[in-house]
Design an enzyme around this catalytic site. Sequence first.
Site, short mmCIF file in Angstrom:
data_model
loop_
_atom_site.label_atom_id
_atom_site.label_comp_id
_atom_site.label_asym_id
_atom_site.label_seq_id
_atom_site.Cartn_x
_atom_site.Cartn_y
_atom_site.Cartn_z
N HIS A 53 -43.48 -29.67 -21.32
CA HIS A 53 -42.93 -30.06 -22.62
C HIS A 53 -44.05 -30.06 -23.65
O HIS A 53 -45.18 -30.42 -23.32
CB HIS A 53 -42.29 -31.46 -22.55
N ASP A 70 -34.11 -31.08 -18.70
CA ASP A 70 -33.25 -30.01 -18.19
C ASP A 70 -33.35 -29.83 -16.69
O ASP A 70 -32.58 -29.07 -16.11
CB ASP A 70 -33.61 -28.69 -18.89
N1 CMC Z 1 -44.33 -23.25 -15.58
C1 CMC Z 1 -45.58 -22.79 -15.41
N2 CMC Z 1 -46.57 -22.93 -16.32
C2 CMC Z 1 -46.27 -23.56 -17.46
C3 CMC Z 1 -45.00 -24.08 -17.72
C4 CMC Z 1 -44.01 -23.91 -16.74
N3 CMC Z 1 -42.77 -24.37 -16.92
N4 CMC Z 1 -44.98 -24.66 -18.94
C5 CMC Z 1 -46.22 -24.51 -19.45
N5 CMC Z 1 -47.01 -23.84 -18.54
C6 CMC Z 1 -48.43 -23.57 -18.70
C7 CMC Z 1 -48.66 -22.40 -19.66
O1 CMC Z 1 -48.72 -21.16 -18.98
C8 CMC Z 1 -49.97 -22.77 -20.31
O2 CMC Z 1 -50.99 -22.44 -19.39
P1 CMC Z 1 -52.46 -21.99 -19.96
O3 CMC Z 1 -52.99 -23.16 -20.72
O4 CMC Z 1 -53.24 -21.68 -18.71
O5 CMC Z 1 -52.21 -20.79 -20.83
C9 CMC Z 1 -49.92 -24.30 -20.39
O6 CMC Z 1 -49.02 -24.70 -19.33
C10 CMC Z 1 -49.39 -24.83 -21.71
O7 CMC Z 1 -48.16 -24.17 -21.99
P2 CMC Z 1 -47.67 -23.76 -23.45
O8 CMC Z 1 -46.66 -22.68 -23.34
O9 CMC Z 1 -48.86 -23.52 -24.32
O10 CMC Z 1 -47.00 -25.14 -23.89
P3 CMC Z 1 -45.94 -25.33 -25.05
O11 CMC Z 1 -46.07 -26.71 -25.51
O12 CMC Z 1 -46.07 -24.25 -26.07
O13 CMC Z 1 -44.53 -25.08 -24.32
C11 CMC Z 1 -42.51 -25.42 -23.15
C12 CMC Z 1 -43.67 -26.08 -23.92
C13 CMC Z 1 -41.43 -26.45 -22.90
C14 CMC Z 1 -41.90 -24.29 -24.00
C15 CMC Z 1 -43.05 -24.86 -21.81
O14 CMC Z 1 -43.57 -25.90 -21.03
C16 CMC Z 1 -41.98 -24.08 -21.05
O15 CMC Z 1 -41.80 -22.87 -21.31
N6 CMC Z 1 -41.26 -24.75 -20.08
C17 CMC Z 1 -40.15 -24.12 -19.39
C18 CMC Z 1 -38.91 -24.12 -20.26
C19 CMC Z 1 -38.28 -25.50 -20.36
O16 CMC Z 1 -38.09 -26.17 -19.37
N7 CMC Z 1 -37.91 -25.87 -21.58
C20 CMC Z 1 -37.21 -27.12 -21.86
C21 CMC Z 1 -38.00 -28.06 -22.69
S1 CMC Z 1 -37.28 -29.73 -22.71
C22 CMC Z 1 -35.75 -29.57 -23.49
C23 CMC Z 1 -35.83 -29.05 -24.87
O17 CMC Z 1 -36.66 -29.48 -25.66
O18 CMC Z 1 -34.97 -28.23 -25.21
#
Ligand code: CMC
Length: 431
Positions: free
Chosen positions: A308, A366
């Site tokens: 998140h 989720d």
């Molecule tokens: N699985 C594997 N690696 C992950 C994941 C994951 N679900 N989420 C983040 N990472 C890693 C990512 O690769 C990055 O690694 P590095 O620093 O080595 O490049 C690090 O963690 C930080 O990730 P980010 O993409 O920069 O973080 P963000 O804040 O931009 O993204 C997120 C947040 C929710 C989009 C992301 O965690 C994600 O894609 N999760 C899966 C989708 C999901 O479950 N979404 C629902 C969110 S909660 C409900 C809502 O708000 O709608």
Amino acid sequence: MVESTKSATLTIDGKSYDLPIYSPTAGPDVIDIRKLYAQSGMFTFDPGFTSTASCESDITFIDGAKGELLHRGYPIDQLAEKSHYLEVCYLLLYGELPTAPEMEDFESRVTNHTMVHEQMHNFFRGFRRDAHPMATLVGVVGAMSAFYHDSTDINDLMQREIASVRMIAKLPTIAAMAYKYSIGQPFVYPRNDLDYASNFLHMCFAVPAESYEVNPILARAMDRIFTLHADHEQNASTSTVRLAGSSGANPFACVAAGIACLWGPAHGGANQACLEMLQEIGTVDRIPEFIARAKDKNDPFRLMGFGHRVYKNFDPRATVMKKSADEVLELLGVENNPTLQVAKELERQALNDPYFTEKKLFPNVDFYSGIILEAMGFPTSMFTPIFALSRTVGWISQWKEMIGDSQLKIGRPRQLYTGATRRDYTDVETR
Ligand code: CMC
């Protein structure tokens, strides 16, 4: 606006700029850069808004490090346990918990708006039957401004109020209609003798040929899912609603924009993607393979339902959702549900893996919601529409707050341009 108590000094090429700092009631201080461009001729750069507060708000607060979510100060776990969705709607919209007469009045206003304009039935029939219910929802909610144009004047307080109640009341009806249409069943009219969650289950699962009894435990679980999704401060879809609304667009159009944003798998679409992932994993022995893929930088696969932007600890909504999943599956006699087994083991393995713990990736809302919704009988394509109908109150509360803000300005970010500089057009023969 809160008073500035201190300031930061930014020095660029030997020239200093004083930037006011504001202290919120909770959360980090913010530096006010609104005059920076006028004074220095420079923009700030923050794609994804990771360090930018886009507005002042007193609705919802998240402490991502503690894993805390407060609506108007009340913790989400207390609201999920002791309150109910319509009461939380009232709290988000009006700022305080209602008295008994206030609650009764609000409930009756919502209940009296559950039906949709009859001509909307024809509008639905223009969609393909195999359309994703989110596609239908975006279209139909956008079209509400055509059906209810008497509540689209944003400068009229009464019209704003009516539009708000209409959306909270009609979104379940529209979401249920999108579902019924997609499975070829007749639309089921709302029943105003039922509570909000029971009525939604009734509109989704009743058919004219048989009587349908709503299971009160499932209705309670449904209500809790609505409550857990009601608002989440300035997330992507809420920011979309605010940005759309900042131009003066009507609230139905703004909420349709929010629904479009919510659909993406990184946001509300994650509940569908998560359940499909758990089903694809299928058995616990395949979990290590998927965890390895999630950690592989060359593989775009991510563990859906994990991570998140704000929570760097357990998502408090996931904790309540997990408990609810156990209760619902036990009630339905499917506590050995293979998807739940895979989810629990996946959570255990990920939380023991340094990749996830070091990056502070925990299960989010989720992760468990899809398991409950599937057990209730919803297809995966309905998961995100259910999120959308629950979040409608959050979008509207934030939109109302913004419209009432005397400092409202159209949202208009700037950019770091890296394209071609000015050049002259050349005729096609000379290219
Ligand atoms: N699985 C594997 N690696 C992950 C994941 C994951 N679900 N989420 C983040 N990472 C890693 C990512 O690769 C990055 O690694 P590095 O620093 O080595 O490049 C690090 O963690 C930080 O990730 P980010 O993409 O920069 O973080 P963000 O804040 O931009 O993204 C997120 C947040 C929710 C989009 C992301 O965690 C994600 O894609 N999760 C899966 C989708 C999901 O479950 N979404 C629902 C969110 S909660 C409900 C809502 O708000 O709608």
